[in-house]
Motif scaffolding. Structure first.
Motif, mmCIF file in Angstrom:
data_model
loop_
_atom_site.group_PDB
_atom_site.id
_atom_site.type_symbol
_atom_site.label_atom_id
_atom_site.label_comp_id
_atom_site.label_asym_id
_atom_site.label_seq_id
_atom_site.Cartn_x
_atom_site.Cartn_y
_atom_site.Cartn_z
ATOM 1 N N ALA B 112 0.822 -1.216 0.000
ATOM 2 C CA ALA B 112 0.000 0.000 0.000
ATOM 3 C C ALA B 112 0.854 1.262 0.000
ATOM 4 O O ALA B 112 0.499 2.250 -0.642
ATOM 5 C CB ALA B 112 -0.934 -0.020 1.212
ATOM 6 N N VAL B 113 1.956 1.254 0.716
ATOM 7 C CA VAL B 113 2.707 2.502 0.911
ATOM 8 C C VAL B 113 3.829 2.702 -0.109
ATOM 9 O O VAL B 113 4.497 3.741 -0.085
ATOM 10 C CB VAL B 113 3.305 2.595 2.343
ATOM 11 C CG1 VAL B 113 2.190 2.549 3.385
ATOM 12 C CG2 VAL B 113 4.336 1.522 2.593
ATOM 13 N N LEU B 114 4.034 1.739 -1.002
ATOM 14 C CA LEU B 114 5.127 1.890 -1.969
ATOM 15 C C LEU B 114 4.998 3.181 -2.774
ATOM 16 O O LEU B 114 5.968 3.925 -2.943
ATOM 17 C CB LEU B 114 5.184 0.669 -2.899
ATOM 18 C CG LEU B 114 6.224 0.739 -4.025
ATOM 19 C CD1 LEU B 114 7.636 0.790 -3.460
ATOM 20 C CD2 LEU B 114 6.081 -0.457 -4.982
ATOM 21 N N SER B 115 3.790 3.474 -3.265
ATOM 22 C CA SER B 115 3.607 4.652 -4.128
ATOM 23 C C SER B 115 3.992 5.933 -3.381
ATOM 24 O O SER B 115 4.700 6.793 -3.925
ATOM 25 C CB SER B 115 2.154 4.728 -4.611
ATOM 26 O OG SER B 115 1.262 4.799 -3.516
ATOM 27 N N VAL B 132 19.094 8.352 -3.245
ATOM 28 C CA VAL B 132 18.861 6.912 -3.385
ATOM 29 C C VAL B 132 18.552 6.612 -4.843
ATOM 30 O O VAL B 132 17.851 7.365 -5.508
ATOM 31 C CB VAL B 132 17.669 6.407 -2.516
ATOM 32 C CG1 VAL B 132 18.056 6.328 -1.059
ATOM 33 C CG2 VAL B 132 16.445 7.294 -2.697
ATOM 34 N N ASP B 133 19.117 5.499 -5.339
ATOM 35 C CA ASP B 133 18.876 5.103 -6.722
ATOM 36 C C ASP B 133 17.442 4.624 -6.894
ATOM 37 O O ASP B 133 16.764 4.978 -7.835
ATOM 38 C CB ASP B 133 19.808 3.956 -7.114
ATOM 39 C CG ASP B 133 21.206 4.469 -7.392
ATOM 40 O OD1 ASP B 133 21.351 5.689 -7.542
ATOM 41 O OD2 ASP B 133 22.136 3.646 -7.439
ATOM 42 N N GLN B 134 17.056 3.786 -5.967
ATOM 43 C CA GLN B 134 15.763 3.136 -6.088
ATOM 44 C C GLN B 134 15.176 2.997 -4.687
ATOM 45 O O GLN B 134 15.855 2.562 -3.764
ATOM 46 C CB GLN B 134 15.953 1.746 -6.714
ATOM 47 C CG GLN B 134 14.665 1.142 -7.207
ATOM 48 C CD GLN B 134 14.856 -0.303 -7.657
ATOM 49 O OE1 GLN B 134 15.413 -1.107 -6.930
ATOM 50 N NE2 GLN B 134 14.373 -0.619 -8.852
ATOM 51 N N THR B 135 13.929 3.394 -4.545
ATOM 52 C CA THR B 135 13.272 3.264 -3.254
ATOM 53 C C THR B 135 12.924 1.807 -3.000
ATOM 54 O O THR B 135 12.514 1.094 -3.901
ATOM 55 C CB THR B 135 11.986 4.106 -3.258
ATOM 56 O OG1 THR B 135 12.363 5.481 -3.358
ATOM 57 C CG2 THR B 135 11.181 3.900 -1.986
ATOM 58 N N SER B 136 13.095 1.387 -1.752
ATOM 59 C CA SER B 136 12.683 0.043 -1.380
ATOM 60 C C SER B 136 11.817 0.116 -0.138
ATOM 61 O O SER B 136 12.103 0.878 0.774
ATOM 62 C CB SER B 136 13.903 -0.831 -1.094
ATOM 63 O OG SER B 136 13.504 -2.024 -0.458
ATOM 64 N N THR B 137 10.762 -0.688 -0.094
ATOM 65 C CA THR B 137 9.909 -0.696 1.094
ATOM 66 C C THR B 137 10.627 -1.346 2.278
ATOM 67 O O THR B 137 10.127 -1.324 3.381
ATOM 68 C CB THR B 137 8.600 -1.463 0.824
ATOM 69 O OG1 THR B 137 8.928 -2.704 0.214
ATOM 70 C CG2 THR B 137 7.684 -0.669 -0.087
#
Lengths: 414, 141
Positions: B112-115, B132-137
């Motif tokens: 749910a919170v990724l977006s 950060v290159d890529q967001t991670s949950t």
């Protein structure tokens, strides 16, 4: 195959040993536990041994002169004998207790890999390794300059053995391959791989996390140098696993962890190591867990590993065939009659996690995700899959519950 | 019917099947992507700011994953235009769950919170507050 056909095990009386199987989840749905490749349930007999230890003779091992310590030490040491017998090892010298399969692989990677690998050496894995092996060897290779090679998995989920013979050449120093895939269910020809490794003076490590719990395994017949598995996937406690190693290999290898109990003599100048297997068990070990694991081995042998394998093959074949009836279901791996007790699949148009959430409402516990095999999922070109995995206490009716509950997901997403 | 299936109300399924603002922006001020390792969900957001450099004018996203992650992205893409980056960074988990309007089971919160995390990290990177290159949950806030 009919669900009513006579079964090789008296599953009803076996289930009485596992009180957790009677529980309900959510709004009163009976639990249908089909996540056994992740962890299995624990029978009363193992729980009893665990609590008898804490109630009756909890003490540190190999230290006290007092009676409790003696009792605990003997039970803990004999647990090694029991596990050695269970997998066909020569004796306790060849069985090291660890935390789990992952730690067992790391022990070999650190104690052997870091010391023995270098530029020009190759570590040969398969494309369907669990991250426990995949990530570990990848990192050790990066540190040592060794190369990692991956044996191809063909379209039917089998290892390409011609490719294996190509990759396992004179540069190969270690072959580390899963014995039964936790996703595809593929059972690999471990003895054939061991012969290929030994013909090229390489060592071989078999990952038995999904085979020791489900089928008779004899490490001497397999002729592997190392073999690793976890207790919590074979009706034992969490927090305990095993590293089998051939005695001569373990004797030559450096220790992994340093500390108490793994030493023979310590002076200001130097230290010498304890005998096997204690050389690899630094610090206070997993005493209750080790004794509990031996009780799990007793329980499995009482049921009978041949009968366990036969029952699981029937469950797996039935599940495969029922799922295969649907055009919107894709199953991964070898055919129904030639696989371990896992069936990974996807239902068209429903993401694995959505499917698992909806099945949970019907009491059906399955795994959804990449099952710690991201490279394999990349190869299959899927983000995730759901996986049903069986143990000897599962029933044909539970397979029906799984298959029938897919309709609830289709109703929502259809 | 209990919680798991309750997540799949009509509104969630509608956004999953017909995601709003799905696609790319040719004139994006910034873009950022993120990943939810526990589920395999992927999202990439393009954000176009107004002339003031802080108010969101338009967004577009593309992604692949479960119904919860993709519906959340679609609904967030409708909520964002008109908000300032400062307001976006103030959003928290509860705002996202309120927006979804369903009870999300604990194991699915990350979907749910990724977006929200992707857009927030994108905003922070744009403003030079994060790298950060890529967001991670899997990374904590």
């Amino acid at each position: 195959m009919e669900a009513t056909e006579q079964e090789p095990l008296d599953v009803e009386s076996i289930r009485a040993d596992f009180p957790i199987l009677d529980r309900e989840v959510g709004d009163g749905a009976p639990l249908v536990y089909l996540d056994n490749a992740a962890t299995t349930q624990t029978p009363e007999q193992v729980i009893d041994v665990f609590s008898e230890y804490y109630r009756g003779y909890n003490a540190n091992v190999h230290r006290g002169i007092h009676q409790l310590s003696q009792e605990a030490s003997i039970a803990y040491e004999e647990a090694h004998d029991r596990l050695a017998e269970f997998i066909g090892a020569d004796g306790r010298e060849e069985v090291v207790f660890t935390k789990n399969t992952t730690e067992s692989i790391n022990l070999v990677a650190y104690a052997w890999g870091l010391n023995e690998l270098g530029e020009g050496d190759a570590v040969v894995l398969s494309e369907m390794e669990h991250h426990s092996s995949f990530v570990t060897w990848q990192q050790i290779a990066e540190r040592t300059g060794a190369e990692v090679r991956y044996i191809r998995v063909d379209d039917d989920g089998y290892l390409d053995m011609d490719h294996a013979a190509e990759l396992i050449d004179e540069d190969a120093a270690m072959v580390s391959v899963v014995h039964a895939s936790n996703v595809l269910g593929t059972v690999t020809p471990m003895r054939e791989l061991a012969d290929l490794a030994h013909d090229n003076d390489a060592l071989i490590l078999g990952d038995g996390a999904q085979s020791v719990p489900n089928r008779p395994v004899d490490v001497t017949d397999l002729d592997v140098d190392f073999y690793v598995f976890s207790g919590h996937k074979m009706a034992g406690p969490t927090g305990i696993g095993c590293l089998y190693g051939k005695q001569e290999v373990l004797e030559d290898m450096e220790p992994f962890l340093y500390g108490g109990d793994m030493i023979r003599r310590v002076t200001f100048e130097e230290t010498t190591w304890n005998d096997l297997p204690w050389k690899y068990e630094a610090g206070t070990p997993l005493i209750a867990q080790g004794i509990g694991l031996a009780a799990a081995a007793d329980y499995l042998d009482d049921v009978g590993m041949d009968a366990i394998q036969a029952h699981e093959e029937r469950l797996t074949e039935y599940a495969y065939e029922r799922l295969d009836e649907f055009d919107d279901v894709e199953i991964y791996g070898p055919p129904a009659d030639d696989r371990g007790a896992v069936v990974a699949f996807n239902v068209d148009g429903i993401h694995a996690h959505d499917l698992a959430s909806i099945l949970n409402d019907h009491g059906v516990a399955i795994r959804a995700g990449d099952h710690c095999t991201q490279p394999l999922h990349q190869k299959l070109d899927i983000a995730a899959s759901v996986r049903a995995s069986f143990y000897f206490y599962n029933t044909m009716a539970e397979v029906d519950a799984l298959v029938d509950s897919l309709d609830a997901a289709r109703d929502i997403f259809g | 019917m209990s919680m798991g299936s309750d997540m799949y109300r009509q509104q969630i399924l509608d956004h999953y099947r017909n995601p709003r603002n799905n696609g790319e922006l040719g004139d994006a001020t910034f873009s950022h992507e993120g990943y939810n390792p526990s589920c395999g969900d992927e999202l990439e957001f393009d954000v176009k700011l107004e002339g003031d450099g802080e108010t969101i004018e338009r967004v577009a996203f593309r992604g692949d994953g479960c119904a919860i992650s993709q519906a959340s992205a679609s609904m967030l893409s409708q909520k964002l235009p008109g908000m300032t980056l400062a307001e976006v960074k103030e959003l928290d988990r509860d705002d996202v769950l309120d927006m979804l309007g369903v009870e999300v089971t604990p194991m699915r919160i990350k979907c749910a919170v990724l977006s929200e995390k992707v857009v927030q990290d994108g905003a922070k990177i744009y403003e030079g507050e994060a790298d950060v290159d890529q967001t991670s949950t899997e990374d904590d806030d």
